[in-house]
Design an enzyme around this catalytic site. Structure first.
Site: not given
Length: 137
Positions: A46, A49, A95, A98, A118
């Site tokens: 991510c 984070c 995510c 976060c 995707c």
């Protein structure tokens, strides 16, 4: 959600596209993402984070214009939400740590899962397994 930076910090540290995608649930134009053609071994994380999301072994070329994966690193790394925008029903992925918007998951991927995650490059960073180099999408 835990460990989410402030909006001011995000605006200061992310590009306009990265902020638009991760915080405003946007989509980068197809075939423009920095990580689309990345073939190196490593971990996709991510961008907001740094949580590990996908291993390079699960990445494949779906031809859709965005990085595609057939499975996440683990079941807690991704959060799933129903997305009814644009006159269609899709499953949005965020995510799990976060809540940054990543993209969508579709039931048309390869085995072993049959799923296609995707993902916008602008929501990811990539850490090279050998060199440790990090590339931001």
């Amino acid at each position: 959600m835990a460990n989410k930076p402030s909006v001011d910090d995000l605006k200061e540290n992310l590009s306009e596209m990265q902020f638009y995608v991760t915080q405003k649930h946007g989509t980068e134009p197809p075939y423009t993402g920095r990580l689309l053609h990345n073939k190196r071994d490593g971990v996709y994380r991510c961008l907001v984070c740094d949580t590990p999301l996908f291993n390079s072994q699960s990445k494949y070329d779906s031809g859709c214009g965005w990085p595609s994966f057939y499975e996440p690193v683990n079941e807690n790394s991704i959060r799933y939400l129903t997305d009814l925008s644009h006159g269609m029903e899709r499953i949005e992925i965020r995510c799990g740590h976060c809540d940054a918007h990543l993209g969508h998951v579709f039931p048309d991927g390869p085995q072993p899962t049959g799923e296609r995650y995707c993902v916008n490059s602008a929501s990811l960073s990539f850490t090279d397994e050998k060199s440790g180099d990090q590339i931001k999408g």
